[in-house]
Design a protein around this motif. Structure first.
Motif, PDB file in Angstrom:
ATOM      1  N   LEU A  75       0.830  -1.204   0.000  1.00 40.52           N
ATOM      2  CA  LEU A  75       0.000   0.000   0.000  1.00 40.52           C
ATOM      3  C   LEU A  75       0.868   1.258   0.000  1.00 40.52           C
ATOM      4  N   ALA A  76       1.987   1.221   0.713  1.00 36.14           N
ATOM      5  CA  ALA A  76       2.919   2.357   0.703  1.00 36.14           C
ATOM      6  C   ALA A  76       3.502   2.550  -0.694  1.00 36.14           C
ATOM      7  N   MET A  77       3.838   1.439  -1.363  1.00 37.88           N
ATOM      8  CA  MET A  77       4.327   1.523  -2.741  1.00 37.88           C
ATOM      9  C   MET A  77       3.270   2.148  -3.646  1.00 37.88           C
ATOM     10  N   LEU A  78       2.020   1.744  -3.443  1.00 39.88           N
ATOM     11  CA  LEU A  78       0.924   2.274  -4.255  1.00 39.88           C
ATOM     12  C   LEU A  78       0.749   3.769  -4.014  1.00 39.88           C
ATOM     13  N   ALA A  79       0.847   4.190  -2.748  1.00 37.83           N
ATOM     14  CA  ALA A  79       0.701   5.610  -2.417  1.00 37.83           C
ATOM     15  C   ALA A  79       1.821   6.435  -3.052  1.00 37.83           C
ATOM     16  N   PHE A  80       3.057   5.933  -2.967  1.00 34.33           N
ATOM     17  CA  PHE A  80       4.182   6.651  -3.573  1.00 34.33           C
ATOM     18  C   PHE A  80       4.012   6.737  -5.087  1.00 34.33           C
ATOM     19  N   THR A  81       3.593   5.642  -5.706  1.00 41.90           N
ATOM     20  CA  THR A  81       3.369   5.624  -7.154  1.00 41.90           C
ATOM     21  C   THR A  81       2.293   6.620  -7.552  1.00 41.90           C
ATOM     22  N   ASP A  82       1.214   6.682  -6.776  1.00 41.87           N
ATOM     23  CA  ASP A  82       0.133   7.625  -7.065  1.00 41.87           C
ATOM     24  C   ASP A  82       0.607   9.070  -6.965  1.00 41.87           C
ATOM     25  N   LEU A  83       1.465   9.352  -5.997  1.00 41.98           N
ATOM     26  CA  LEU A  83       2.007  10.707  -5.862  1.00 41.98           C
ATOM     27  C   LEU A  83       2.820  11.094  -7.095  1.00 41.98           C
ATOM     28  N   VAL A  84       3.683  10.189  -7.543  1.00 41.32           N
ATOM     29  CA  VAL A  84       4.511  10.475  -8.725  1.00 41.32           C
ATOM     30  C   VAL A  84       3.641  10.612  -9.969  1.00 41.32           C
ATOM     31  N   LEU A  85       2.689   9.705 -10.120  1.00 41.71           N
ATOM     32  CA  LEU A  85       1.852   9.667 -11.319  1.00 41.71           C
ATOM     33  C   LEU A  85       1.021  10.945 -11.447  1.00 41.71           C
ATOM     34  N   SER A  86       0.378  11.351 -10.365  1.00 44.20           N
ATOM     35  CA  SER A  86      -0.468  12.555 -10.421  1.00 44.20           C
ATOM     36  C   SER A  86       0.374  13.824 -10.532  1.00 44.20           C
ATOM     37  N   THR A  87       1.517  13.870  -9.847  1.00 42.20           N
ATOM     38  CA  THR A  87       2.362  15.065  -9.878  1.00 42.20           C
ATOM     39  C   THR A  87       3.058  15.223 -11.229  1.00 42.20           C
ATOM     40  N   ALA A  88       3.284  14.133 -11.937  1.00 44.33           N
ATOM     41  CA  ALA A  88       3.895  14.221 -13.265  1.00 44.33           C
ATOM     42  C   ALA A  88       3.004  14.958 -14.247  1.00 44.33           C
ATOM     43  N   ALA A  89       1.685  14.915 -14.035  1.00 37.90           N
ATOM     44  CA  ALA A  89       0.758  15.487 -15.017  1.00 37.90           C
ATOM     45  C   ALA A  89      -0.015  16.699 -14.521  1.00 37.90           C
ATOM     46  N   LEU A  90      -0.464  16.678 -13.263  1.00 37.87           N
ATOM     47  CA  LEU A  90      -1.451  17.676 -12.828  1.00 37.87           C
ATOM     48  C   LEU A  90      -0.927  19.103 -12.737  1.00 37.87           C
ATOM     49  N   PRO A  91       0.261  19.378 -12.188  1.00 32.43           N
ATOM     50  CA  PRO A  91       0.690  20.783 -12.148  1.00 32.43           C
ATOM     51  C   PRO A  91       0.728  21.436 -13.528  1.00 32.43           C
ATOM     52  N   LYS A  92       1.285  20.741 -14.523  1.00 32.77           N
ATOM     53  CA  LYS A  92       1.320  21.288 -15.877  1.00 32.77           C
ATOM     54  C   LYS A  92      -0.090  21.414 -16.433  1.00 32.77           C
ATOM     55  N   MET A  93      -0.927  20.406 -16.163  1.00 31.12           N
ATOM     56  CA  MET A  93      -2.303  20.437 -16.660  1.00 31.12           C
ATOM     57  C   MET A  93      -3.060  21.641 -16.107  1.00 31.12           C
ATOM     58  N   LEU A  94      -2.905  21.917 -14.822  1.00 28.69           N
ATOM     59  CA  LEU A  94      -3.591  23.045 -14.200  1.00 28.69           C
ATOM     60  C   LEU A  94      -3.069  24.376 -14.740  1.00 28.69           C
ATOM     61  N   SER A  95      -1.775  24.431 -15.053  1.00 35.49           N
ATOM     62  CA  SER A  95      -1.240  25.670 -15.636  1.00 35.49           C
ATOM     63  C   SER A  95      -1.806  25.909 -17.031  1.00 35.49           C
ATOM     64  N   ILE A  96      -2.099  24.827 -17.754  1.00 36.78           N
ATOM     65  CA  ILE A  96      -2.754  24.963 -19.065  1.00 36.78           C
ATOM     66  C   ILE A  96      -4.167  25.480 -18.890  1.00 36.78           C
ATOM     67  N   PHE A  97      -4.913  24.884 -17.974  1.00 35.55           N
ATOM     68  CA  PHE A  97      -6.322  25.236 -17.771  1.00 35.55           C
ATOM     69  C   PHE A  97      -6.480  26.665 -17.242  1.00 35.55           C
ATOM     70  N   TRP A  98      -5.651  27.046 -16.284  1.00 29.14           N
ATOM     71  CA  TRP A  98      -5.814  28.346 -15.625  1.00 29.14           C
ATOM     72  C   TRP A  98      -5.032  29.474 -16.300  1.00 29.14           C
ATOM     73  N   LEU A  99      -3.833  29.179 -16.769  1.00 25.23           N
ATOM     74  CA  LEU A  99      -2.949  30.230 -17.282  1.00 25.23           C
ATOM     75  C   LEU A  99      -2.770  30.184 -18.794  1.00 25.23           C
ATOM     76  N   GLY A 100      -3.296  29.147 -19.441  1.00 28.18           N
ATOM     77  CA  GLY A 100      -3.093  29.004 -20.874  1.00 28.18           C
ATOM     78  C   GLY A 100      -1.649  28.702 -21.228  1.00 28.18           C
ATOM     79  N   SER A 101      -0.904  28.147 -20.261  1.00 25.53           N
ATOM     80  CA  SER A 101       0.525  27.876 -20.461  1.00 25.53           C
ATOM     81  C   SER A 101       0.720  26.471 -21.013  1.00 25.53           C
ATOM     82  N   GLY A 102       0.405  26.306 -22.291  1.00 25.84           N
ATOM     83  CA  GLY A 102       0.463  24.986 -22.900  1.00 25.84           C
ATOM     84  C   GLY A 102       1.788  24.626 -23.521  1.00 25.84           C
TER      85      GLY A 102
END
Length: 324
Positions: A75-102
């Motif tokens: 479960l700890a491995m799964l939690a760490f993997t989820d952190l990496v997986l979501s952080t790899a995409a979401l910050p950039k994705m949110l900057s596209i949605f909010w700032l138009g920084s594509g």
């Protein structure tokens, strides 16, 4: 444009192709460019919940000696993997949605692509390992600690990580060798292998075949192991003498089954849509692809926090201490 970028972006007079471009442009959710500013708010909230929930799980498992068992280590491995997986995409994705920084550099795009695909493979492998853990716990309860000792769990986790890195790394090398035309717009919210391949104007058969190979080698193998494990578990549980024992056995597997469905359902939809879903609206495809990276990281800590008694008790105790 820097001189180093120009040499990668020059075209010959008699050719419309170029080597890899210095930058690419992510559009977000095609067809929903106006709405995606508001869609970013629930996405941002889900990302915050995912980060907080998975970090909390990791802290609980690390600080509580009673949770240093195979199930919780996975479960700890799964939690760490989820952190990496979501952080790899979401910050950039949110900057596209909010700032138009594509805009994203080509090499940065490859790095994002690598982490997303590699850790998707790792997540699949961890789910497979957790199915094996449930199989051993129910079918061989007296030998569970000896079969799945801590060194064995660490070895399994290392093999799953190595598999993801080894199988996904060629994606980056195969993409760098492709000639790209003047189309540098990715109709996606993040860099995904097939979305980048579609920009190339050279022969992409090798990329497509290797992508299918990786998908079947990872998801195909893991799903078969999970299916066989749970089929055997079901046979053993149905032979238990009491209804209470059967319900308890089913309860220990319920959390894992929910997590498996949350991960593989959008993954399968995204995979099939890329290759056979020409009639499916592109905006729907991208929305599901985004949820594929966000839904499991959000649900996993909630499902395991609610369904797993030691973790639930620890959370309740923590809140009681803060209340006093």
């Amino acid at each position: 444009m820097e001189a180093g970028d120009k040499k990668h972006f020059m075209s010959s007079p008699n050719s419309t192709t170029v080597s890899y471009p210095p930058t690419l442009l992510l559009v977000g959710i095609p067809g929903l460019e106006k709405e995606q500013f508001w869609l970013a708010f629930p996405f941002g909230m889900m990302y915050a919940i995912a980060v907080l929930g998975n970090i909390t799980l990791l802290v609980f498992i690390k600080t509580e000696p009673s949770l240093h068992e195979p199930m919780y280590l996975f479960l700890a491995m799964l939690a760490f993997t989820d952190l990496v997986l979501s952080t790899a995409a979401l910050p950039k994705m949110l900057s596209i949605f909010w700032l138009g920084s594509g805009e994203i550099g080509f090499l940065s795009c490859l790095v994002q692509l690598f982490f997303i695909h590699a850790f998707s493979s790792v997540e699949s492998g961890v789910l497979m390992a957790m199915a094996l853990d449930r199989y051993v716990a129910i079918c061989y309860p007296l030998r569970h600690s000896s079969i799945l000792s801590v060194p064995v769990v660490v070895t399994l986790g290392s093999l799953v990580l190595a598999r993801g890195v080894v199988l996904v790394s060629p994606f980056c090398f195969l993409l760098r060798r492709l000639p790209f035309c003047q189309r540098h717009i990715i109709s996606h919210s993040y860099c995904e292998h097939m979305a980048v391949v579609k920009l190339a104007c050279g022969e992409t058969t090798v990329n497509a075949i290797y992508g299918l190979f990786v998908a079947f080698a990872v998801a195909g193998f893991d799903v078969i192991v999970i299916f066989v494990s749970y089929t055997t578990i079901l046979q053993v549980v149905m032979r238990l003498p009491s209804t209470e024992a059967r319900l308890k056995a089913f309860s220990t597997c319920a959390s894992h089954v929910c997590v498996i469905l949350a991960f593989y359902t959008p993954a399968l939809f995204t995979f099939l849509t890329h290759r056979f879903g020409q009639n499916i609206p592109h905006s729907l495809h991208i929305m599901v692809a985004n949820l594929y990276l966000l839904l499991p990281p959000v649900l996993n800590p909630i499902v395991y926090g609610v369904r797993t008694k030691p973790i639930r008790d620890r959370v309740v105790l923590l809140f009681r201490q803060k209340a006093t």
